[in-house]
Write a protein that holds these residues in place. Structure first.
Motif, PDB file in Angstrom:
ATOM      1  N   GLU A 127       0.828  -1.204   0.000  1.00 44.37           N
ATOM      2  CA  GLU A 127       0.000   0.000   0.000  1.00 44.37           C
ATOM      3  C   GLU A 127       0.870   1.265   0.000  1.00 44.37           C
ATOM      4  O   GLU A 127       0.569   2.246  -0.689  1.00 44.37           O
ATOM      5  N   ILE A 128       1.938   1.218   0.815  1.00 40.09           N
ATOM      6  CA  ILE A 128       2.854   2.375   0.874  1.00 40.09           C
ATOM      7  C   ILE A 128       3.495   2.609  -0.479  1.00 40.09           C
ATOM      8  O   ILE A 128       3.664   3.745  -0.930  1.00 40.09           O
ATOM      9  N   GLU A 130       2.269   1.886  -3.389  1.00 41.34           N
ATOM     10  CA  GLU A 130       1.285   2.491  -4.275  1.00 41.34           C
ATOM     11  C   GLU A 130       1.149   3.993  -3.998  1.00 41.34           C
ATOM     12  O   GLU A 130       1.082   4.816  -4.919  1.00 41.34           O
ATOM     13  N   LYS A 131       1.110   4.329  -2.722  1.00 38.88           N
ATOM     14  CA  LYS A 131       0.997   5.746  -2.343  1.00 38.88           C
ATOM     15  C   LYS A 131       2.228   6.530  -2.772  1.00 38.88           C
ATOM     16  O   LYS A 131       2.138   7.671  -3.240  1.00 38.88           O
ATOM     17  N   LEU A 134       2.240   7.218  -6.348  1.00 36.96           N
ATOM     18  CA  LEU A 134       1.223   8.198  -6.692  1.00 36.96           C
ATOM     19  C   LEU A 134       1.654   9.615  -6.306  1.00 36.96           C
ATOM     20  O   LEU A 134       1.495  10.554  -7.076  1.00 36.96           O
ATOM     21  N   GLN A 135       2.235   9.767  -5.094  1.00 35.37           N
ATOM     22  CA  GLN A 135       2.579  11.104  -4.572  1.00 35.37           C
ATOM     23  C   GLN A 135       4.012  11.532  -4.902  1.00 35.37           C
ATOM     24  O   GLN A 135       4.317  12.715  -4.914  1.00 35.37           O
ATOM     25  N   ILE A 138       6.872  10.297   0.469  1.00 30.59           N
ATOM     26  CA  ILE A 138       6.115  10.018   1.688  1.00 30.59           C
ATOM     27  C   ILE A 138       7.040  10.239   2.863  1.00 30.59           C
ATOM     28  O   ILE A 138       8.255  10.159   2.739  1.00 30.59           O
ATOM     29  N   ASP A 142       3.629  10.885   8.229  1.00 29.49           N
ATOM     30  CA  ASP A 142       2.309  10.715   7.610  1.00 29.49           C
ATOM     31  C   ASP A 142       1.821   9.278   7.730  1.00 29.49           C
ATOM     32  O   ASP A 142       0.639   9.013   8.007  1.00 29.49           O
ATOM     33  N   LEU A 143       2.719   8.299   7.528  1.00 25.99           N
ATOM     34  CA  LEU A 143       2.338   6.885   7.611  1.00 25.99           C
ATOM     35  C   LEU A 143       1.968   6.507   9.036  1.00 25.99           C
ATOM     36  O   LEU A 143       1.088   5.662   9.262  1.00 25.99           O
ATOM     37  N   GLN A 146      -1.489   7.543   9.481  1.00 28.61           N
ATOM     38  CA  GLN A 146      -2.403   6.752   8.645  1.00 28.61           C
ATOM     39  C   GLN A 146      -2.622   5.355   9.214  1.00 28.61           C
ATOM     40  O   GLN A 146      -3.768   4.879   9.283  1.00 28.61           O
ATOM     41  N   TYR A 147      -1.561   4.687   9.620  1.00 25.71           N
ATOM     42  CA  TYR A 147      -1.668   3.286  10.057  1.00 25.71           C
ATOM     43  C   TYR A 147      -1.691   3.128  11.569  1.00 25.71           C
ATOM     44  O   TYR A 147      -1.814   2.002  12.063  1.00 25.71           O
TER      45      TYR A 147
END
Length: 767
Positions: A127-128, A130-131, A134-135, A138, A142-143, A146-147
């Motif tokens: 998932e990280i 993919e993020k 996308l961004q 990271i 922030d993670l 999020q988690y």
């Protein structure tokens, strides 16, 4: 075991359980019996079970572990222990105990009250990734939000562990909690490069970062990797980016301005964006000879121009307006610093008024132009008597101050009175025995007034009093009236007051010196005779007193009972001469006329009677000592007379005394060679022999010759003494003989005269 296989097993167990429920049993146990049996087994430790929270069910540890794992699987690999306790209806402590056993398998870990499996971490890694793709970037922070997992777990067990495997990107070397993709780095570099290329002037990096929407740290990290057309002024907040084109144009402007004007103003450099003007100039113009001032820096051409102008000013005997040769941006302080450096080696040949430098010759020409009025004013003030009155008032004021503070004159008067008491009491041991005697400054002597005036001029108790003590002969108005026209023609009218004030001080001093000279000349003309009398009388008295001392040393070689007759003759001759000198000097001071050089006793007495008490008393006391045969009293009386006459007795020089003795000896020998009178020849021979043999002078009369011959007996050879004694007997016989016998004796004396004269030469040789 695969998930499909587990699900088949669950279905099979459910079928078996349903079959068992439908089957009837022959014997049934009640619920209570079952509870008692289980309790008994637990008591006997034959059975290990775990009660549910409501106590209605039992679980074995193996079953609890299995249910925990099942629940963990169902929840995707992460379950909170608190939620697990509620779901399984088991006490939280039991859950924690057996969760620890599950963690030992290393496939599951307990983090912040949650059980997490490795496949859960792999899932969030995907998932990280993919993020991140996308961004582009990271952060661990922030993670974490999020988690809801610890940052260290995400940092080490997910991001760093799967970086390059499940996660495609790279870690920020300056901040390991940030991760980027290569595409993001490339895109960001291009964005920064584009922003920098578009800048034409210094820009704060905060503005660039805000425009590019970047973190300051990332900008500084990527800036070093770019071949940026410029430089950063620093790494701290508030730093600026300076484009190369701006720096180039800035340097070109500075160099062009300096070449054209040979100076640089700090404010102008600051307006160009140069934060440290001095450091910048030192760096850019390192090979130039620069002078750094408060507001600007000037080059060697300006300094050379000033030096050349100053040399021309001195050579042409003119003046130099320094401000006209300096840049207009210089402050007064800068101009003063330039002048200080410029005049450092020319202080003796220049004078500075405000910002204008004058050669000494220019000022001297102005001073010379004022000299006629100086001469005129000095003569006027002396002829009017104002100068003499000023000097007198000044001296009287000083005398008052000295009187109030136990002045020097008062002490001298006390010492004079003390000496008088000693003289009147007859105390011996004082007098003028080889010491230098200073006396009070007598009011009648003009040199005493001059001394007082000179000493007074050295005193400066305060600035205001000093001004009052200075007589103004030449005023500022006098000077201005002379120099005004010439300075106005030169365009220097604004400096007339300053130059006049400067010249006035020097000219007034010159006028005072000139007035003093004129006044002294008048005084000297009136008192020239009196001064000469004082000096010559003092010298003659010093010579006579010194002679008496030398003769006194000679007579002391005789026995004490013989001293009196020698002293009597000494005082009668030399003492009378000294008294005569004092009488002539005192008569001159009292304006009495003395027509002769040698005074008789009557003349001396007449003069003493006509003198004032100031001189009469000490001179009469000295006259009394001439007949007392006491040389110490004579010295004391002389000391008092010296004091009253303002004279000093010079210190005895033993080397000069030896020369005097030698000269006296040679004089006696010279007189002896030219003498043909037998009695006088004998007298001279005796005195010469005494002087040669004893290195002392002796003053004696003819009556004392036998005493001297007897004294010389022990010092002469026997045959020489016999010659001397025989010649003395002939002289005595010649003086007492009758006329008929005198001629024969005279012939004998003339016959023996060469022998007796030669006796002196012989004694001189072997002595």
């Amino acid at each position: 075991m695969a998930p499909s296989t587990d699900w088949d097993e669950i279905k099979r167990l459910a079928a078996d359980f349903q079959k068992a429920q439908l089957t009837t049993t022959a014997q049934r146990l009640s619920e209570r019996n079952c509870v008692e049996i289980v309790s008994k087994l637990i008591e006997l430790k034959l059975l290990d079970v775990i009660f549910t929270v409501d106590g209605k069910e039992y679980l074995t540890p193996q079953q609890l572990i299995k249910e925990i794992k099942d629940e963990l699987y169902v929840r995707g690999g992460r379950v909170n222990t608190v939620e697990l306790a509620k779901e399984l209806n088991v006490d939280l402590n039991q859950i924690n105990i057996y969760a620890a056993d599950i963690v030992k398998s290393k496939e599951v870990q307990l983090v912040a009250g949650s059980l997490i499996t490795h496949y859960y971490l792999e899932k969030i890694a995907r998932e990280i990734n993919e993020k991140l793709q996308l961004q582009g970037q990271i952060t661990v922070g922030d993670l974490t939000l999020q988690y809801d997992l610890p940052a260290e777990l995400l940092q080490h067990s997910v991001l760093e562990k799967y970086l390059g495997k499940l996660i495609c990107g790279r870690q920020d070397p300056s901040d390991p909690r940030i991760f980027y993709t290569e595409e993001y780095i490339t895109r960001t570099k291009a964005k920064i490069r584009g922003a920098l290329m578009g800048l034409l002037k210094p820009t704060p990096i905060s503005l660039i970062i805000s425009h590019c929407n970047l973190a300051e740290r990332l900008f500084l990290y990527l800036f070093d990797q770019l071949n940026a057309p410029g430089v950063l002024t620093g790494r701290q907040s508030g730093a600026q980016y300076v484009p190369s084109c701006y720096t180039k144009s800035q340097n070109e402007w500075v160099m062009n301005f300096y070449k054209q004007n040979n100076y640089l103003e700090y404010d102008a450099l600051t307006r160009l964006g140069i934060s440290d003007p001095k450091g910048y100039v030192k760096r850019v113009l390192s090979n130039e000879d620069l002078t750094f001032l408060r507001s600007c820096v000037i080059g060697s051409q300006i300094k050379q121009q000033l030096e050349n102008a100053l040399e021309e000013c001195i050579a042409s005997k003119s003046y130099l307006d320094v401000v006209s040769l300096l840049p207009s941006v210089l402050s007064d302080e800068d101009i003063d610093n330039v002048l200080e450096t410029l005049l450092k080696d020319n202080l003796k040949s220049t004078i500075l008024f405000e910002k204008t430098v004058f050669s000494n010759q220019f000022i001297e020409n102005l001073r010379q132009a004022c000299m006629p009025i100086v001469q005129k004013n000095a003569e006027t003030i002396v002829n009017s008597g104002k100068y003499q009155q000023f000097c007198l008032e000044k001296q009287l004021a000083k005398s008052e101050n000295q009187h109030q503070s136990h002045s020097f004159v008062d002490h001298k008067a006390e010492r004079r009175e003390e000496r008088r008491k000693k003289a009147s009491s007859g105390k011996v041991g004082g007098g003028t025995q080889g010491r230098e005697t200073k006396t009070k400054a007598v009011k009648k002597h003009p040199r005493s007034k001059q001394t007082a005036h000179d000493s007074d001029s050295d005193e400066a108790p305060s600035a205001s009093k000093k001004n009052q003590d200075i007589l103004e002969i030449v005023s500022n108005e006098d000077v201005e009236s002379v120099i005004k026209e010439s300075l106005e023609n030169e365009g220097l009218e604004d400096l007339i007051d300053q130059i006049a004030e400067y010249l006035q001080g020097h000219l007034n001093q010159t006028a005072l010196a000139l007035a003093k000279e004129l006044a002294e000349k008048l005084l000297q003309d009136a008192n020239q005779n009196r001064k000469q009398t004082h000096s010559s009388a003092q010298d003659r008295i010093n010579v006579l007193i010194n002679d008496i001392k030398l003769y006194e040393k000679g007579l002391k070689l005789f026995s004490s009972d013989q001293h009196a007759q020698f002293i009597k003759y000494l005082l009668k001759s030399f003492g009378s001469d000294i008294l005569s000198e004092f009488c002539k000097y005192a008569a001159n001071q009292c304006n009495l006329s003395v027509q002769v050089d040698v005074l008789s006793v009557d003349q001396r007495n007449k003069i003493m009677n006509d003198l004032s008490d100031e001189y009469m008393k000490p001179l009469r006391a000295l006259n009394v000592t001439l007949g007392e045969q006491n040389i110490e009293q004579f010295y004391q009386a002389v000391d008092v007379c010296l004091s009253e006459c303002g004279m000093i007795l010079k210190k005895v020089d033993k080397k000069k005394d030896k020369i005097l003795v030698q000269n006296h000896r040679e004089k006696l020998i010279a007189e002896l060679e030219n003498c043909e009178e037998p009695a006088l020849v004998l007298h001279l021979v005796v005195l010469a022999l005494f002087t040669i043999l004893n290195q002392n002078m002796l003053h004696a009369s003819g009556r004392q010759v036998p005493i001297i011959i007897s004294f010389l007996k022990s010092q002469l050879k026997e045959e020489d003494f016999e010659k001397l004694q025989k010649y003395h007997e002939l002289v005595a016989a010649y003086l007492t003989a009758s006329d008929e016998h005198r001629s024969s004796i005279e012939e004998k004396l003339k016959e023996d005269m060469p022998l007796i004269k030669n006796l002196v030469a012989e004694v001189k040789k072997y002595k």
